[in-house]
Design an enzyme around this catalytic site. Structure first.
Site, PDB file in Angstrom:
ATOM      1  N   ASN A 193     103.480 -10.220  84.105  1.00  0.00           N
ATOM      2  CA  ASN A 193     102.195  -9.522  84.027  1.00  0.00           C
ATOM      3  C   ASN A 193     101.326 -10.292  83.044  1.00  0.00           C
ATOM      4  O   ASN A 193     101.549 -10.223  81.841  1.00  0.00           O
ATOM      5  CB  ASN A 193     102.447  -8.082  83.556  1.00  0.00           C
ATOM      6  CG  ASN A 193     101.166  -7.333  83.257  1.00  0.00           C
ATOM      7  OD1 ASN A 193     100.082  -7.764  83.622  1.00  0.00           O
ATOM      8  ND2 ASN A 193     101.304  -6.197  82.583  1.00  0.00           N
ATOM      9  N   LYS A 241      98.287  -9.780  82.322  1.00  0.00           N
ATOM     10  CA  LYS A 241      97.255  -8.948  81.679  1.00  0.00           C
ATOM     11  C   LYS A 241      95.916  -9.697  81.717  1.00  0.00           C
ATOM     12  O   LYS A 241      95.654 -10.415  82.669  1.00  0.00           O
ATOM     13  CB  LYS A 241      97.690  -8.562  80.260  1.00  0.00           C
ATOM     14  CG  LYS A 241      99.103  -7.962  80.253  1.00  0.00           C
ATOM     15  CD  LYS A 241      99.486  -7.334  78.954  1.00  0.00           C
ATOM     16  CE  LYS A 241     100.888  -6.747  79.069  1.00  0.00           C
ATOM     17  NZ  LYS A 241     101.295  -6.017  77.888  1.00  0.00           N
ATOM     18  N   HIS A 262     100.357   1.044  84.656  1.00  0.00           N
ATOM     19  CA  HIS A 262     100.779   0.376  83.418  1.00  0.00           C
ATOM     20  C   HIS A 262     100.267   1.196  82.232  1.00  0.00           C
ATOM     21  O   HIS A 262      99.185   1.777  82.291  1.00  0.00           O
ATOM     22  CB  HIS A 262     100.218  -1.053  83.369  1.00  0.00           C
ATOM     23  CG  HIS A 262     100.796  -1.842  82.233  1.00  0.00           C
ATOM     24  ND1 HIS A 262     100.330  -1.701  80.937  1.00  0.00           N
ATOM     25  CD2 HIS A 262     101.812  -2.729  82.184  1.00  0.00           C
ATOM     26  CE1 HIS A 262     101.046  -2.484  80.144  1.00  0.00           C
ATOM     27  NE2 HIS A 262     101.953  -3.122  80.870  1.00  0.00           N
ATOM     28  N   GLU A 320      98.911   0.431  79.579  1.00  0.00           N
ATOM     29  CA  GLU A 320      97.577   0.068  79.070  1.00  0.00           C
ATOM     30  C   GLU A 320      96.481   0.705  79.920  1.00  0.00           C
ATOM     31  O   GLU A 320      95.391   0.992  79.424  1.00  0.00           O
ATOM     32  CB  GLU A 320      97.452  -1.462  78.991  1.00  0.00           C
ATOM     33  CG  GLU A 320      98.270  -1.999  77.816  1.00  0.00           C
ATOM     34  CD  GLU A 320      98.813  -3.401  77.981  1.00  0.00           C
ATOM     35  OE1 GLU A 320      98.324  -4.152  78.849  1.00  0.00           O
ATOM     36  OE2 GLU A 320      99.750  -3.754  77.231  1.00  0.00           O
ATOM     37  N   GLU A 322     108.822   0.921  80.716  1.00  0.00           N
ATOM     38  CA  GLU A 322     108.304   0.186  79.573  1.00  0.00           C
ATOM     39  C   GLU A 322     108.003   1.146  78.424  1.00  0.00           C
ATOM     40  O   GLU A 322     106.963   1.814  78.424  1.00  0.00           O
ATOM     41  CB  GLU A 322     107.007  -0.541  79.956  1.00  0.00           C
ATOM     42  CG  GLU A 322     107.183  -1.540  81.085  1.00  0.00           C
ATOM     43  CD  GLU A 322     106.050  -2.562  81.099  1.00  0.00           C
ATOM     44  OE1 GLU A 322     106.370  -3.754  81.020  1.00  0.00           O
ATOM     45  OE2 GLU A 322     104.881  -2.176  81.165  1.00  0.00           O
ATOM     46  N   GLY A 337     104.783  -5.796  73.567  1.00  0.00           N
ATOM     47  CA  GLY A 337     104.086  -6.745  72.702  1.00  0.00           C
ATOM     48  C   GLY A 337     104.417  -6.615  71.227  1.00  0.00           C
ATOM     49  O   GLY A 337     103.744  -7.201  70.383  1.00  0.00           O
ATOM     50  N   SER A 373     108.689  -6.576  75.443  1.00  0.00           N
ATOM     51  CA  SER A 373     109.242  -7.623  74.569  1.00  0.00           C
ATOM     52  C   SER A 373     110.438  -8.360  75.176  1.00  0.00           C
ATOM     53  O   SER A 373     111.340  -8.780  74.450  1.00  0.00           O
ATOM     54  CB  SER A 373     109.598  -7.043  73.193  1.00  0.00           C
ATOM     55  OG  SER A 373     108.425  -6.604  72.530  1.00  0.00           O
TER      56      SER A 373
HETATM   57  P1  PGA Z   1     105.378  -7.716  76.728  1.00  0.00           P
HETATM   58  O1  PGA Z   1     104.564  -6.818  77.789  1.00  0.00           O
HETATM   59  O2  PGA Z   1     106.464  -8.434  77.495  1.00  0.00           O
HETATM   60  O3  PGA Z   1     104.350  -8.678  76.181  1.00  0.00           O
HETATM   61  O4  PGA Z   1     105.933  -6.809  75.710  1.00  0.00           O
HETATM   62  C1  PGA Z   1     105.211  -6.144  78.828  1.00  0.00           C
HETATM   63  C2  PGA Z   1     104.229  -5.390  79.673  1.00  0.00           C
HETATM   64  O5  PGA Z   1     103.347  -4.711  79.112  1.00  0.00           O
HETATM   65  O6  PGA Z   1     104.285  -5.427  80.916  1.00  0.00           O
END
Ligand code: PGA
Length: 255
Positions: free
Chosen positions: A8, A10, A93, A95, A163, A169, A208
């Site tokens: 992803n 983003k 997601h 976010e 997640e 992150g 992560s």
């Molecule tokens: P990350 O993000 O691997 O940077 O923690 C995962 C995600 O939000 O899909």
């Protein structure tokens, strides 16, 4: 079940970064890994990414509208993603849920749109730090599954991304035991909700994931792959994660 490793991107990536997709696609063509590979770049790069991937790996969107078309300035439909070459779309997601106020009901309608367009829907669920600390994670995520996954979804058209919000992150991770418990719980809720079809839905862990922890995560029961954010942006790092997927026969050698 073939693992699915999804990247992803983003809101990262310009035309100058498309070579990262070519590198992963070339690696996949060379090694024929026993893993499905999906990269979800920003919508601006999707058509170019699909041309470069040329069916060697799948590309997908990061969100879609529930509607097929209409007066919805700034939105993009599942049909448009498909037309641009997508094979999948991430919906719900965290976010989007957090920063755009997306509810389970909206995520549900977006998943229906993905199905209507013939895209794999990667439906995301996850708990906040506070919900985790209070011991509510299993029930929160189970309820998100039931409210976000349309009845009648087929396993080939659906993957779940678990997640934990606090792991995205942040470098923080649930324990292996917590991941196993959560994935088993999601599996139970999927089977209650979808019947036997729920047994074959891939449940991806996200938050992560890195080359250093991917092997241990991907080996856990009921972990059917990974949803990778930051570590999917550079092909070398993403290839190192792909190399961690359990597989028989062909192996991926990271360059
Ligand atoms: P990350 O993000 O691997 O940077 O923690 C995962 C995600 O939000 O899909």
């Amino acid at each position: 079940m073939r693992p699915l490793i999804a990247g992803n991107w983003k809101m990262h990536g310009l035309n100058a970064d498309l070579h990262e997709i070519d590198s992963i696609a070339a690696l996949a063509a060379r090694t024929q890994p026993h893993v499905d590979i999906l990269i979800c770049p920003p919508a601006s790069l999707l058509a170019a990414a699909a041309r470069i991937a040329a069916d060697r790996i799948a590309v997908g969107g990061q969100d879609c509208s529930p509607e097929a078309s209409g007066a919805h300035t700034g939105d993009i439909s599942a049909e448009m993603l498909k037309d641009a070459g997508a094979g999948a779309v991430i919906v719900g997601h965290s976010e989007r849920r957090q920063h755009h106020g997306e509810t389970d009901a909206l995520v549900f309608s977006k998943a229906l749109a993905a199905r209507r367009a013939g895209l794999l829907a990667v439906i995301c669920v996850g708990e906040t730090q506070e919900q985790h600390a209070s011991g509510a994670a299993l029930s929160i995520c189970g309820d998100q599954i039931v409210a976000s996954v349309p009845l009648g979804m087929r396993a080939f058209g659906l993957a779940i991304g678990y997640e934990p919000l606090w792991a995205i992150g942040s470098g923080q991770m649930p324990t292996s035991q917590e991941i196993v418990q959560m994935h088993a719980h999601i599996r139970r809720r999927l089977v209650e909700h979808l019947g036997a079809e729920g047994k074959n839905v891939r449940i991806l862990y996200g938050g992560s994931v890195k080359p250093s922890n991917a092997r241990a995560i991907l080996a856990l029961p009921e972990v059917g792959g990974a949803l990778v954010g930051g570590a999917s942006l550079k092909s070398a790092e993403f290839a190192a994660i792909l190399a961690c997927a359990p597989q028989e026969g062909a192996t991926i050698a990271a360059e």
